[in-house]
Write a protein that holds these residues in place. Sequence first.
Motif, PDB file in Angstrom:
ATOM      1  N   PHE A  71       0.839  -1.186   0.000  1.00  0.00           N
ATOM      2  CA  PHE A  71       0.000   0.000   0.000  1.00  0.00           C
ATOM      3  C   PHE A  71       0.881   1.245   0.000  1.00  0.00           C
ATOM      4  O   PHE A  71       1.797   1.373   0.810  1.00  0.00           O
ATOM      5  CB  PHE A  71      -0.950  -0.042   1.192  1.00  0.00           C
ATOM      6  N   SER A  72       0.615   2.136  -0.951  1.00  0.00           N
ATOM      7  CA  SER A  72       1.527   3.233  -1.237  1.00  0.00           C
ATOM      8  C   SER A  72       1.100   4.516  -0.551  1.00  0.00           C
ATOM      9  O   SER A  72       0.005   4.634  -0.001  1.00  0.00           O
ATOM     10  CB  SER A  72       1.587   3.460  -2.747  1.00  0.00           C
ATOM     11  N   TRP A  73       1.985   5.518  -0.636  1.00  0.00           N
ATOM     12  CA  TRP A  73       1.686   6.843  -0.111  1.00  0.00           C
ATOM     13  C   TRP A  73       0.935   7.680  -1.136  1.00  0.00           C
ATOM     14  O   TRP A  73       0.666   8.857  -0.901  1.00  0.00           O
ATOM     15  CB  TRP A  73       2.967   7.543   0.312  1.00  0.00           C
ATOM     16  N   GLY A  74       0.579   7.078  -2.255  1.00  0.00           N
ATOM     17  CA  GLY A  74      -0.148   7.782  -3.295  1.00  0.00           C
ATOM     18  C   GLY A  74      -1.597   7.344  -3.375  1.00  0.00           C
ATOM     19  O   GLY A  74      -2.071   6.526  -2.578  1.00  0.00           O
ATOM     20  N   PRO A  75      -2.329   7.877  -4.351  1.00  0.00           N
ATOM     21  CA  PRO A  75      -3.752   7.556  -4.492  1.00  0.00           C
ATOM     22  C   PRO A  75      -3.960   6.139  -5.008  1.00  0.00           C
ATOM     23  O   PRO A  75      -3.085   5.534  -5.625  1.00  0.00           O
ATOM     24  CB  PRO A  75      -4.247   8.596  -5.492  1.00  0.00           C
ATOM     25  N   GLY A  76      -5.163   5.634  -4.792  1.00  0.00           N
ATOM     26  CA  GLY A  76      -5.544   4.310  -5.287  1.00  0.00           C
ATOM     27  C   GLY A  76      -6.607   3.708  -4.410  1.00  0.00           C
ATOM     28  O   GLY A  76      -6.735   4.055  -3.229  1.00  0.00           O
ATOM     29  N   GLY A  77      -7.402   2.832  -4.998  1.00  0.00           N
ATOM     30  CA  GLY A  77      -8.444   2.176  -4.230  1.00  0.00           C
ATOM     31  C   GLY A  77      -9.573   3.084  -3.819  1.00  0.00           C
ATOM     32  O   GLY A  77     -10.358   2.742  -2.938  1.00  0.00           O
ATOM     33  N   GLY A  78      -9.630   4.286  -4.435  1.00  0.00           N
ATOM     34  CA  GLY A  78     -10.689   5.221  -4.100  1.00  0.00           C
ATOM     35  C   GLY A  78     -10.318   6.234  -3.028  1.00  0.00           C
ATOM     36  O   GLY A  78     -11.177   6.992  -2.576  1.00  0.00           O
ATOM     37  N   VAL A  79      -9.048   6.264  -2.612  1.00  0.00           N
ATOM     38  CA  VAL A  79      -8.593   7.227  -1.606  1.00  0.00           C
ATOM     39  C   VAL A  79      -7.399   8.001  -2.157  1.00  0.00           C
ATOM     40  O   VAL A  79      -6.722   7.563  -3.102  1.00  0.00           O
ATOM     41  CB  VAL A  79      -8.194   6.533  -0.283  1.00  0.00           C
ATOM     42  N   GLU A  80      -7.121   9.151  -1.555  1.00  0.00           N
ATOM     43  CA  GLU A  80      -6.002   9.988  -1.994  1.00  0.00           C
ATOM     44  C   GLU A  80      -4.664   9.444  -1.540  1.00  0.00           C
ATOM     45  O   GLU A  80      -3.631   9.699  -2.151  1.00  0.00           O
ATOM     46  CB  GLU A  80      -6.198  11.423  -1.480  1.00  0.00           C
ATOM     47  N   ASN A  81      -4.657   8.712  -0.433  1.00  0.00           N
ATOM     48  CA  ASN A  81      -3.412   8.160   0.100  1.00  0.00           C
ATOM     49  C   ASN A  81      -3.706   6.799   0.718  1.00  0.00           C
ATOM     50  O   ASN A  81      -4.328   6.704   1.774  1.00  0.00           O
ATOM     51  CB  ASN A  81      -2.814   9.109   1.139  1.00  0.00           C
ATOM     52  N   GLN A  82      -3.278   5.735   0.027  1.00  0.00           N
ATOM     53  CA  GLN A  82      -3.578   4.380   0.491  1.00  0.00           C
ATOM     54  C   GLN A  82      -2.999   4.105   1.871  1.00  0.00           C
ATOM     55  O   GLN A  82      -3.640   3.479   2.720  1.00  0.00           O
ATOM     56  CB  GLN A  82      -3.017   3.365  -0.501  1.00  0.00           C
ATOM     57  N   GLN A  83      -1.761   4.564   2.080  1.00  0.00           N
ATOM     58  CA  GLN A  83      -1.081   4.267   3.331  1.00  0.00           C
ATOM     59  C   GLN A  83      -1.789   4.913   4.525  1.00  0.00           C
ATOM     60  O   GLN A  83      -2.010   4.259   5.558  1.00  0.00           O
ATOM     61  CB  GLN A  83       0.360   4.778   3.255  1.00  0.00           C
ATOM     62  N   LEU A  84      -2.193   6.162   4.376  1.00  0.00           N
ATOM     63  CA  LEU A  84      -2.889   6.828   5.471  1.00  0.00           C
ATOM     64  C   LEU A  84      -4.245   6.183   5.734  1.00  0.00           C
ATOM     65  O   LEU A  84      -4.675   6.066   6.890  1.00  0.00           O
ATOM     66  CB  LEU A  84      -3.047   8.319   5.167  1.00  0.00           C
ATOM     67  N   ALA A  85      -4.926   5.758   4.670  1.00  0.00           N
ATOM     68  CA  ALA A  85      -6.210   5.073   4.848  1.00  0.00           C
ATOM     69  C   ALA A  85      -6.012   3.746   5.578  1.00  0.00           C
ATOM     70  O   ALA A  85      -6.813   3.382   6.452  1.00  0.00           O
ATOM     71  CB  ALA A  85      -6.882   4.848   3.502  1.00  0.00           C
ATOM     72  N   MET A  86      -4.948   3.022   5.243  1.00  0.00           N
ATOM     73  CA  MET A  86      -4.668   1.760   5.925  1.00  0.00           C
ATOM     74  C   MET A  86      -4.350   1.991   7.399  1.00  0.00           C
ATOM     75  O   MET A  86      -4.778   1.224   8.273  1.00  0.00           O
ATOM     76  CB  MET A  86      -3.516   1.044   5.230  1.00  0.00           C
ATOM     77  N   GLN A  87      -3.593   3.041   7.688  1.00  0.00           N
ATOM     78  CA  GLN A  87      -3.295   3.354   9.089  1.00  0.00           C
ATOM     79  C   GLN A  87      -4.577   3.665   9.856  1.00  0.00           C
ATOM     80  O   GLN A  87      -4.766   3.211  10.993  1.00  0.00           O
ATOM     81  CB  GLN A  87      -2.337   4.537   9.160  1.00  0.00           C
ATOM     82  N   GLU A  88      -5.444   4.452   9.227  1.00  0.00           N
ATOM     83  CA  GLU A  88      -6.703   4.810   9.874  1.00  0.00           C
ATOM     84  C   GLU A  88      -7.549   3.570  10.137  1.00  0.00           C
ATOM     85  O   GLU A  88      -8.156   3.423  11.202  1.00  0.00           O
ATOM     86  CB  GLU A  88      -7.466   5.818   9.008  1.00  0.00           C
TER      87      GLU A  88
END
Length: 220
Positions: A71-88
Amino acid sequence: MKARAWIGAALCLAAGGLQAQPQLLFTFDSDVEGFQNVVRKADAPAGWGGGATIQQNHTAGGWQNLLTKEFSWGPGGGVENQQLAMQELANLGDLARISFDVMVDGGSFPPNTSGWFQLTIVGNSDGAAGWTQRENQFTVTGWHDASDNNLYTLHIDQPFSWLGWEPGDTWFQLWTGANSPDNMPVNFYFDNVRLYAVPEPDALALLLGGGLMLWFRRRG
């Protein structure tokens, strides 16, 4: 407004609250969406009604795990930042889940070969759990007959903790793999990879109750 419309409004209100939860969804409708060691299949496997898939090719028998998604620090999967979404999501503890579909068909195995096979799913992160491997997950069938061209599907839906992803983790990887005899590589198809949060029962009841209160007030 008719009662049916007010019920619909109540459900929309509830849905709006639930959509505030973080979610990543990968359907592979146009590309592999940052997944690794896979190829996109626009029309395979035959008989799958979910649209395009990705296929991971395990070219040798025995244990083999491949990095499937970092999971990257960029957009994807419908979110602006995959990594931050995963952390959340991970910080929600047992409310966070991962789900996806995995399939095999006759083209997943060498022609005229029969034998056993297993699916392996691995979560990796920088937390205390680290590498967490779940073996032999393909419980629909664990055996392939040489003449069997049927499509077999399995739906995985598990909490983040099942893969060792925990509150406070700051990076996440998903690995998938196979185990089989040396003469029987296995190629799995994947689709509809979803990382999402289950609403707490109290929050869901509050949202639905608020919508229904609006309906009763309107009827009064």
